[in-house]
Each structure stands twice: as C-alpha cells, then as structure tokens.
Design a protein around this motif. Sequence first.
Motif, PDB file in Angstrom:
ATOM      1  N   GLY A 115       0.904  -1.141  -0.188  1.00  0.00           N
ATOM      2  CA  GLY A 115      -0.034  -0.411   0.190  1.00  0.00           C
ATOM      3  C   GLY A 115       0.734   1.206  -0.175  1.00  0.00           C
ATOM      4  O   GLY A 115       0.480   2.733   0.513  1.00  0.00           O
ATOM      5  N   GLN A 116       1.922   0.925  -0.670  1.00  0.00           N
ATOM      6  CA  GLN A 116       2.624   2.254  -0.336  1.00  0.00           C
ATOM      7  C   GLN A 116       3.198   3.208  -2.358  1.00  0.00           C
ATOM      8  O   GLN A 116       3.068   2.122  -3.102  1.00  0.00           O
ATOM      9  CB  GLN A 116       4.121   1.944  -0.460  1.00  0.00           C
ATOM     10  N   TRP A 117       3.576   4.159  -2.509  1.00  0.00           N
ATOM     11  CA  TRP A 117       4.477   4.895  -3.887  1.00  0.00           C
ATOM     12  C   TRP A 117       4.946   5.447  -3.626  1.00  0.00           C
ATOM     13  O   TRP A 117       5.299   5.543  -1.879  1.00  0.00           O
ATOM     14  CB  TRP A 117       2.546   5.567  -4.067  1.00  0.00           C
ATOM     15  N   ASP A 138       3.650   5.205   2.318  1.00  0.00           N
ATOM     16  CA  ASP A 138       2.531   4.765   2.474  1.00  0.00           C
ATOM     17  C   ASP A 138       1.553   6.262   1.656  1.00  0.00           C
ATOM     18  O   ASP A 138       0.890   6.916   2.038  1.00  0.00           O
ATOM     19  CB  ASP A 138       1.983   4.958   4.338  1.00  0.00           C
ATOM     20  N   MET A 139       0.123   5.144   1.035  1.00  0.00           N
ATOM     21  CA  MET A 139      -0.790   5.521   0.441  1.00  0.00           C
ATOM     22  C   MET A 139      -1.797   6.079   1.034  1.00  0.00           C
ATOM     23  O   MET A 139      -2.343   7.073   0.986  1.00  0.00           O
ATOM     24  CB  MET A 139      -1.130   4.974  -0.442  1.00  0.00           C
ATOM     25  N   TYR A 140      -1.924   6.061   2.254  1.00  0.00           N
ATOM     26  CA  TYR A 140      -3.382   6.223   3.483  1.00  0.00           C
ATOM     27  C   TYR A 140      -2.117   7.980   4.525  1.00  0.00           C
ATOM     28  O   TYR A 140      -3.005   8.014   4.762  1.00  0.00           O
ATOM     29  CB  TYR A 140      -3.592   5.545   3.627  1.00  0.00           C
ATOM     30  N   GLY A 141      -0.984   7.704   3.984  1.00  0.00           N
ATOM     31  CA  GLY A 141      -0.606   8.732   4.909  1.00  0.00           C
ATOM     32  C   GLY A 141      -0.899   9.865   5.280  1.00  0.00           C
ATOM     33  O   GLY A 141      -1.162  10.301   3.624  1.00  0.00           O
ATOM     34  N   GLN A 144       0.176  11.652   1.498  1.00  0.00           N
ATOM     35  CA  GLN A 144      -0.685  10.899   0.153  1.00  0.00           C
ATOM     36  C   GLN A 144      -0.968  12.555  -0.714  1.00  0.00           C
ATOM     37  O   GLN A 144      -1.866  13.015  -0.174  1.00  0.00           O
ATOM     38  CB  GLN A 144      -2.069   9.893   0.707  1.00  0.00           C
ATOM     39  N   GLN A 145      -0.817  11.474  -2.108  1.00  0.00           N
ATOM     40  CA  GLN A 145      -2.727  12.012  -3.160  1.00  0.00           C
ATOM     41  C   GLN A 145      -3.033  10.906  -3.390  1.00  0.00           C
ATOM     42  O   GLN A 145      -3.508   9.688  -3.544  1.00  0.00           O
ATOM     43  CB  GLN A 145      -1.536  12.214  -4.250  1.00  0.00           C
ATOM     44  N   PRO A 146      -4.775  11.589  -3.504  1.00  0.00           N
ATOM     45  CA  PRO A 146      -5.690  10.730  -3.801  1.00  0.00           C
ATOM     46  C   PRO A 146      -5.372  10.313  -4.794  1.00  0.00           C
ATOM     47  O   PRO A 146      -5.856   9.176  -4.922  1.00  0.00           O
ATOM     48  CB  PRO A 146      -6.974  12.012  -3.176  1.00  0.00           C
ATOM     49  N   ARG A 149      -4.695   6.274  -4.993  1.00  0.00           N
ATOM     50  CA  ARG A 149      -5.093   5.418  -3.981  1.00  0.00           C
ATOM     51  C   ARG A 149      -6.190   4.542  -5.247  1.00  0.00           C
ATOM     52  O   ARG A 149      -7.131   3.922  -5.977  1.00  0.00           O
ATOM     53  CB  ARG A 149      -6.587   5.483  -3.402  1.00  0.00           C
ATOM     54  N   ARG A 153      -6.638   1.279  -7.461  1.00  0.00           N
ATOM     55  CA  ARG A 153      -8.014   1.182  -6.942  1.00  0.00           C
ATOM     56  C   ARG A 153      -8.597   0.481  -8.393  1.00  0.00           C
ATOM     57  O   ARG A 153      -9.285  -0.557  -9.235  1.00  0.00           O
ATOM     58  CB  ARG A 153      -9.044   1.957  -6.444  1.00  0.00           C
TER      59      ARG A 153
END
Length: 184
Positions: A115-117, A138-141, A144-146, A149, A153
Amino acid sequence: MTRRPPPNTHSHDLPPHCFLPFSAVAGRFGAGRLWPPRAPAAPPAGTALKADLPPAYDEARLIEIEQPRDSTVRIGIAPETISVDAQAGVVRYVAVMRGISARVATYEGIRCNGGQWRVFARRQADGPWLAAGMEWEDMYGPRQQPYVRVLARDGMCIGPAVNTDVRSIVRGLQSGGRNVLYRD
C-alpha cells in the motif's frame, strides 16, 4: 545449611568456538544480512538523472484520472509509460499534472502489497528529469495523494497483488475500474 551460588564460568570452561568473532560466525551462517534486501537509497532531490530516465510519453494520449469537482488541477497517466515489475511488486508510470499556470510530470511507482507509492523523478514543463529524493510512503499517510489510491483501485492493483497485464491496467484506468478483471 546455606546455599552457595554456582561457581563462575571462566573462559577456560567455554568451548573454543565461543571465541570466534561474531562476524565470522554471522558470515558463515548468513546472519546479519538485511532481509528483505534494501533498495538503494533515493538520490538527493534535484539531482539530474543520467541513467534510468523515465520513458518518453505523449501528452495527447493521457488517460484522465477523475478528480474532485473543485480541483483546478487535471491529472493524466501516460499509458505507454506503464510498466510492471512483478518480482518487486511495483507498477511504474508517468503522471502529468496540469494546472492553470503549470505543468509537472512525475515518474512514480505503486507497491501494491505494501500500500505504498513513491515519486522517483519529476520535471517542470519540458525541463530535465530531476530525482525526487523520496522514499516509499504509505498511500494513506500524511503525504498521500488521492489520485494514487484511485490508480491502485482502478487497475494497477488487484487487492494486495500487482496487476501484471498492462493492457488490463490501461482498460481499468480508462473505464474508472469498472472492467479490470475482464479480458479480451
């Protein structure tokens, strides 16, 4: 009767292999190695890239990524730059952000199983590619950039696994993720 503590163990009581330096033992048995192997550190931000340049792209062929209605920035992914490294579990691509007065391209990657970028490199307008100096995040950290995600997805990832079919990724991005699992 009083109990006496056991006698001290002296160096002459220890077997000879206990006196080997730890590095010799570790090297022999493979201990001390980093696992999983560490990726090379990111080059400092702003360093001009000489090798591993991002692939060329055509702005006319960008796949638009859905953004919030009030966003003044449009983001597109260049389909010809999408590449999959299944062994590393990473999908790489070039994203182009276009605003009222600026155009920035970034060479990024998504690691689905973590779940990383990461941004590997960026460039302003038609300038040179420069190292971003960013590590995996972390993509949710907090940074993060929406849209990242949305990319994961809509086709780059299938749950925690990498989608290894580039054509399927492109179809998923073009359709907003509605037909990711269907094949031609």
